[in-house]
Write a protein that holds these residues in place. Structure first.
Motif, PDB file in Angstrom:
ATOM      1  N   ARG A 120      64.838  64.351  32.469  1.00 31.51           N
ATOM      2  CA  ARG A 120      64.374  63.909  33.784  1.00 31.51           C
ATOM      3  C   ARG A 120      63.035  63.238  33.634  1.00 31.51           C
ATOM      4  O   ARG A 120      62.183  63.682  32.869  1.00 31.51           O
ATOM      5  CB  ARG A 120      64.263  65.098  34.735  1.00 31.51           C
ATOM      6  CG  ARG A 120      65.619  65.590  35.133  1.00 31.51           C
ATOM      7  CD  ARG A 120      65.705  66.415  36.347  1.00 31.51           C
ATOM      8  NE  ARG A 120      64.668  66.380  37.318  1.00 31.51           N
ATOM      9  CZ  ARG A 120      64.730  67.115  38.427  1.00 31.51           C
ATOM     10  NH1 ARG A 120      65.772  67.864  38.665  1.00 31.51           N
ATOM     11  NH2 ARG A 120      63.761  67.077  39.293  1.00 31.51           N
ATOM     12  N   GLU A 121      62.847  62.169  34.411  1.00 34.94           N
ATOM     13  CA  GLU A 121      61.619  61.396  34.303  1.00 34.94           C
ATOM     14  C   GLU A 121      60.419  62.124  34.899  1.00 34.94           C
ATOM     15  O   GLU A 121      59.281  61.811  34.563  1.00 34.94           O
ATOM     16  CB  GLU A 121      61.806  60.044  35.000  1.00 34.94           C
ATOM     17  CG  GLU A 121      62.830  59.146  34.309  1.00 34.94           C
ATOM     18  CD  GLU A 121      63.125  57.889  35.103  1.00 34.94           C
ATOM     19  OE1 GLU A 121      62.529  57.733  36.193  1.00 34.94           O
ATOM     20  OE2 GLU A 121      63.943  57.073  34.648  1.00 34.94           O
ATOM     21  N   ASP A 122      60.661  63.084  35.785  1.00 29.41           N
ATOM     22  CA  ASP A 122      59.548  63.768  36.444  1.00 29.41           C
ATOM     23  C   ASP A 122      59.054  64.986  35.666  1.00 29.41           C
ATOM     24  O   ASP A 122      58.162  65.692  36.129  1.00 29.41           O
ATOM     25  CB  ASP A 122      59.948  64.179  37.861  1.00 29.41           C
ATOM     26  CG  ASP A 122      61.199  65.058  37.894  1.00 29.41           C
ATOM     27  OD1 ASP A 122      61.942  65.088  36.894  1.00 29.41           O
ATOM     28  OD2 ASP A 122      61.428  65.720  38.918  1.00 29.41           O
ATOM     29  N   GLU A 140      70.226  68.318  38.569  1.00 31.13           N
ATOM     30  CA  GLU A 140      70.163  66.858  38.635  1.00 31.13           C
ATOM     31  C   GLU A 140      69.465  66.326  37.390  1.00 31.13           C
ATOM     32  O   GLU A 140      68.454  66.870  36.942  1.00 31.13           O
ATOM     33  CB  GLU A 140      69.419  66.392  39.878  1.00 31.13           C
ATOM     34  CG  GLU A 140      69.402  64.865  40.014  1.00 31.13           C
ATOM     35  CD  GLU A 140      68.737  64.369  41.277  1.00 31.13           C
ATOM     36  OE1 GLU A 140      68.718  63.139  41.472  1.00 31.13           O
ATOM     37  OE2 GLU A 140      68.240  65.203  42.058  1.00 31.13           O
ATOM     38  N   HIS A 142      68.349  62.557  35.155  1.00 35.48           N
ATOM     39  CA  HIS A 142      68.114  61.118  35.271  1.00 35.48           C
ATOM     40  C   HIS A 142      68.847  60.348  34.185  1.00 35.48           C
ATOM     41  O   HIS A 142      69.230  59.195  34.379  1.00 35.48           O
ATOM     42  CB  HIS A 142      66.621  60.817  35.229  1.00 35.48           C
ATOM     43  CG  HIS A 142      65.899  61.339  36.427  1.00 35.48           C
ATOM     44  ND1 HIS A 142      64.536  61.511  36.471  1.00 35.48           N
ATOM     45  CD2 HIS A 142      66.351  61.741  37.642  1.00 35.48           C
ATOM     46  CE1 HIS A 142      64.181  61.979  37.663  1.00 35.48           C
ATOM     47  NE2 HIS A 142      65.268  62.136  38.380  1.00 35.48           N
ATOM     48  N   CYS A 191      73.143  55.105  32.923  1.00 37.66           N
ATOM     49  CA  CYS A 191      72.498  55.992  33.897  1.00 37.66           C
ATOM     50  C   CYS A 191      71.447  55.243  34.709  1.00 37.66           C
ATOM     51  O   CYS A 191      71.259  55.519  35.897  1.00 37.66           O
ATOM     52  CB  CYS A 191      71.874  57.186  33.179  1.00 37.66           C
ATOM     53  SG  CYS A 191      73.083  58.363  32.517  1.00 37.66           S
ATOM     54  N   ARG A 195      71.556  55.077  38.836  1.00 36.24           N
ATOM     55  CA  ARG A 195      70.465  55.525  39.694  1.00 36.24           C
ATOM     56  C   ARG A 195      69.889  54.381  40.527  1.00 36.24           C
ATOM     57  O   ARG A 195      69.437  54.589  41.653  1.00 36.24           O
ATOM     58  CB  ARG A 195      69.378  56.184  38.852  1.00 36.24           C
ATOM     59  CG  ARG A 195      69.845  57.490  38.215  1.00 36.24           C
ATOM     60  CD  ARG A 195      68.721  58.225  37.516  1.00 36.24           C
ATOM     61  NE  ARG A 195      67.697  58.602  38.455  1.00 36.24           N
ATOM     62  CZ  ARG A 195      66.397  58.390  38.280  1.00 36.24           C
ATOM     63  NH1 ARG A 195      65.955  57.743  37.215  1.00 36.24           N
ATOM     64  NH2 ARG A 195      65.529  58.782  39.184  1.00 36.24           N
ATOM     65  N   LYS A 200      74.058  59.740  42.126  1.00 36.13           N
ATOM     66  CA  LYS A 200      73.395  60.937  41.614  1.00 36.13           C
ATOM     67  C   LYS A 200      74.091  61.438  40.357  1.00 36.13           C
ATOM     68  O   LYS A 200      75.316  61.529  40.302  1.00 36.13           O
ATOM     69  CB  LYS A 200      73.392  62.019  42.699  1.00 36.13           C
ATOM     70  CG  LYS A 200      72.412  63.152  42.459  1.00 36.13           C
ATOM     71  CD  LYS A 200      72.320  64.031  43.689  1.00 36.13           C
ATOM     72  CE  LYS A 200      71.378  65.204  43.466  1.00 36.13           C
ATOM     73  NZ  LYS A 200      71.340  66.082  44.664  1.00 36.13           N
TER      74      LYS A 200
END
Length: 207
Positions: A120-122, A140, A142, A191, A195, A200
């Motif tokens: 995940r990018e966050d 979830e 990314h 992906c 996005r 999702k």
């Protein structure tokens, strides 16, 4: 191998291989359970570069009539448990995710034995079990791999023209900020497109 009739198949299972596969893989595929009242068709792609092969499978699924509801992409080094497709399908039917994959494990000197990870990018680095999630949860993501992944075929209508999957090597693309070369894989490319269109991506950590 294509086996079917006029009824709409629920799944097109796309197998990608460069050639020989171990007997353990064959047994795992034979044991893979289809959900009740669902139909599967299969297509084996041999000897293609992985990005090209995935595009071939996606275009085939998109243009097959009647069109299958889902494309399941399977790598030739995966040994899924017999109920893996059942688990992914039950979660996909809830409607929250458009792409849902099995949990991947990172093989490196840093993670020995291999560590289950989600991208995940966050979150800096990988999303780790018992830190960011408990094994069994649906998370979830990314970016996720494509070697045991269920994709709704109708999303290909909205992703623009192919290629939907593309593998870049170090000669393909330059990062304008660092002036260096960027390497990405076909799953990350796909992906990103998914996005961008608001779909999702999930990882089912029970699979």
């Amino acid at each position: 191998v294509i086996i079917g009739n006029h009824r709409r198949p629920t799944f097109l299972i796309g197998f990608i291989t460069l050639g020989m596969v171990p007997i353990e893989w064959c047994v795992a595929m034979m044991r893979l359970q289809c959900p009740i009242n669902c139909r599967m068709e299969s297509l084996l792609v041999k000897g293609m570069e992985v990005g090209v092969a995935r595009n071939y499978l996606a275009e085939y699924a998109k243009n097959l009539r009647p069109r299958p509801e889902y494309l399941l992409t399977v790598g030739d080094d995966m040994l899924p448990s017999w109920n893996s497709l059942l688990i992914l399908y039950e979660e996909m039917r809830k409607g929250e995710f458009d792409v849902l994959s099995a949990l991947y494990y990172m093989k490196s000197d840093e993670y020995s034995p291999p560590m289950p990870v989600i991208a995940r990018e966050d979150i800096d680095g990988y999303v780790l079990p018992n830190v960011h999630f408990q094994v069994g949860e649906v998370i979830e993501a990314h970016v996720t791999g494509m070697d045991f992944t269920l994709i709704r075929t109708d999303i290909f209508d909205n992703l623009g023209p192919p290629p939907w999957f593309k593998t870049a090597d170090s000669k393909c693309i330059e990062n304008p900020e660092t002036k260096g070369l960027t390497i990405f894989t076909e799953d990350a490319f796909f992906c990103g497109k998914v996005r961008e269109k608001g779909y999702k991506i999930g990882v089912h950590s029970e699979v």
